[in-house]
Design an enzyme around this catalytic site. Structure first.
Site, PDB file in Angstrom:
ATOM      1  CD  GLU A  54      -0.532  -1.300   2.637  1.00  0.00           C
ATOM      2  OE1 GLU A  54      -0.612  -2.787   2.426  1.00  0.00           O
ATOM      3  OE2 GLU A  54      -0.675  -2.138   3.832  1.00  0.00           O
ATOM      4  CG  ASN A  55       4.635   1.190   0.824  1.00  0.00           C
ATOM      5  OD1 ASN A  55       4.647   0.184   1.120  1.00  0.00           O
ATOM      6  ND2 ASN A  55       6.560   1.179   0.426  1.00  0.00           N
TER       7      ASN A  55
END
Lengths: 228, 236
Positions: A54-55
């Site tokens: 998700e980063n």
């Protein structure tokens, strides 16, 4: 007889392997920290999965060789990773558009508790002195098409993690599709926990006694279908 | 001729005022503009509201800014991490406030703020403690909570390269929150490893267009949080 009690049910690795069997070729997958991360090791030959972190990376690869990493190429657990051929970088709002917009096929998460309605608690025990930290868990369970939980069936103290109602603070309501534990594979259905598969050497009664809500047995026709 | 380069980090952050809201790019150490944060510690502004995914590690960068007592409130999704001790101690003793926001909601609030969208509905946090007290609305049979756009007075960010117009490209997952933060601040200050001439960046590859960037500082060899923490550095 030796004094070591034989462990009933699957190991962490076997649980991850069992999940990996069920992920179709070509899936876009987000794996939580812990046991879910082990899934990558057991993807059957011939299947290509694209891992999302998700980063801001699709096409995440394994950890780099020692000394070969980049401190700015990390996963959501802040560990150094690699980018596979065909990978893409993007910013956090695009990353969560993939999550919340239903573009990812599957998320595999750990859990403190899962209810028979598919509610999950996995971000806080609610202890008064705890520092609350949620990360992307609430977005993942709200947005990804399928959510699998991989967890020990019971806590270290022997308490059921599959319960009628979660007592820990919720991460999401009615979002879980399937649970893989050391003892069984269990679906969330409108009628509650539905047993799908028992781990080798584990009986229905053994699982039922360790489940905190009604557990529906495998129907005879399903059982037969499973052997065909 | 437009040239947004300033002499050094101290000049870049000189006008950050007491009580300002400051967005700081980075996810853990990836993309953390440590030199700009250290310049802000030296500058002395206090009572800040800081927006970042985390709260820093060790006693450098964001953790050092918090330790120096300059941050009144953190807006973040994950305030505890490996080697993160400063924030937890100050939070437990009531010296700093926390607004905990789910990570995707945080990113979208910043994106909305920068895009002139005052509020939006999201399914994230419905039925959870973080959704409590928020306006609920049902669309097509599903519940959503109302969340507000987030803007800032300043953004401190880190890029790989920029040109004098402020067009910026990033390094790998150091991009994270940075491009949306650049859009959401009145004054966006970027530190970059290299400065290139106008026209050298491929227009097809620019991630942050220069309109969102106001000041550029070249920091040729930026420090990494994990390296400083391993050395036991405590800033200042």
């Amino acid at each position: 007889m030796n004094t070591v009690t034989s462990k009933i049910g699957l190991t962490r690795e076997q649980m991850a392997q069992r999940v990996a069997l069920d992920i179709p070729d070509g899936s876009y997958v987000n794996l939580g920290i812990g046991i879910p991360e082990l899934v990558t090791r057991f993807v059957p030959e011939g299947r290509e999965l694209i891992y999302h972190t998700e980063n801001g990376l699709l096409g995440m690869g394994p950890s780099p060789e020692t000394g070969m990493g980049d401190p700015e190429l990390i996963n959501a657990g802040k560990r150094q990773v690699t980018a596979l051929p065909g990978a893409a970088y993007f910013h956090q709002a695009d990353s969560f558009a993939m999550i919340r917009g239903g573009h990812l096929d599957l998320c595999v998460l750990g859990a403190l508790q899962v209810s028979e309605k598919g509610d999950i608690a996995n971000w806080s025990t609610g202890a008064p002195d705890a520092i609350p930290a949620v990360g992307g868990a609430m977005d993942l369970v709200a947005g990804v098409k399928s959510i699998y939980v991989i967890t020990q069936h019971c806590t270290k103290h022997g308490r059921p993690k599959l319960v009628a109602e979660c007592t820990y603070p919720l991460t999401g309501l009615a979002v879980i599709d399937r649970i893989y534990t050391d003892l069984a594979v269990i679906d969330i259905t409108p009628r509650g926990f539905q047993l799908v598969e028992l781990s080798p050497g584990v009986s229905f009664d053994y699982v039922r006694e360790r489940t905190g809500a009604r557990l529906l047995p495998i129907e005879e026709d399903q059982r037969m279908a499973g052997y065909e | 001729m437009i040239n947004k380069q300033v002499a050094d980090a101290a000049e870049a952050v000189a006008d950050i005022f007491d009580g300002a809201t400051v967005m700081i790019g980075g996810f853990g150490e990836a993309g953390s503009p440590i030199e700009l944060i250290h310049a802000l510690i030296d500058q002395g502004a206090a009572g800040l509201t800081v927006v970042n995914n985390n709260t820093g590690s060790g006693e450098v960068g964001l953790a050092a800014l918090i330790k120096a007592g300059r941050v009144a409130k953190m807006i973040c999704s994950y305030p505890r991490s490996l080697n993160s001790t400063v924030f937890p101690e100050m939070y437990r003793s009531g010296q700093i406030q926390l607004e905990l926001v789910p990570q995707g909601t945080l990113a979208e609030r910043i994106r909305a703020g920068g895009a002139g969208i005052p509020a939006f509905y999201t399914p994230t946090s419905v039925g959870t403690p973080l959704g409590e007290g928020k306006e609920l609305r049902r669309f097509d049979g599903r519940d959503y909570v109302l969340e507000y756009g987030l803007t800032a007075d300043f953004a401190l960010i880190k890029g790989l390269a920029a040109d004098p117009l402020g067009n910026v490209i990033y390094n790998k997952t150091a991009r994270n929150f940075t491009p949306v933060m650049a859009t959401a601040a009145t004054t966006t200050i970027v530190q970059v490893t290299s400065l290139v001439a106008k026209g050298e960046l491929d227009p097809e590859s620019i991630i942050t267009p220069g309109i969102f960037v106001h000041r550029i500082v070249r920091v040729g060899e930026p420090a990494y949080e994990s390296v400083l923490v391993a050395k036991g550095v405590s800033y200042p």
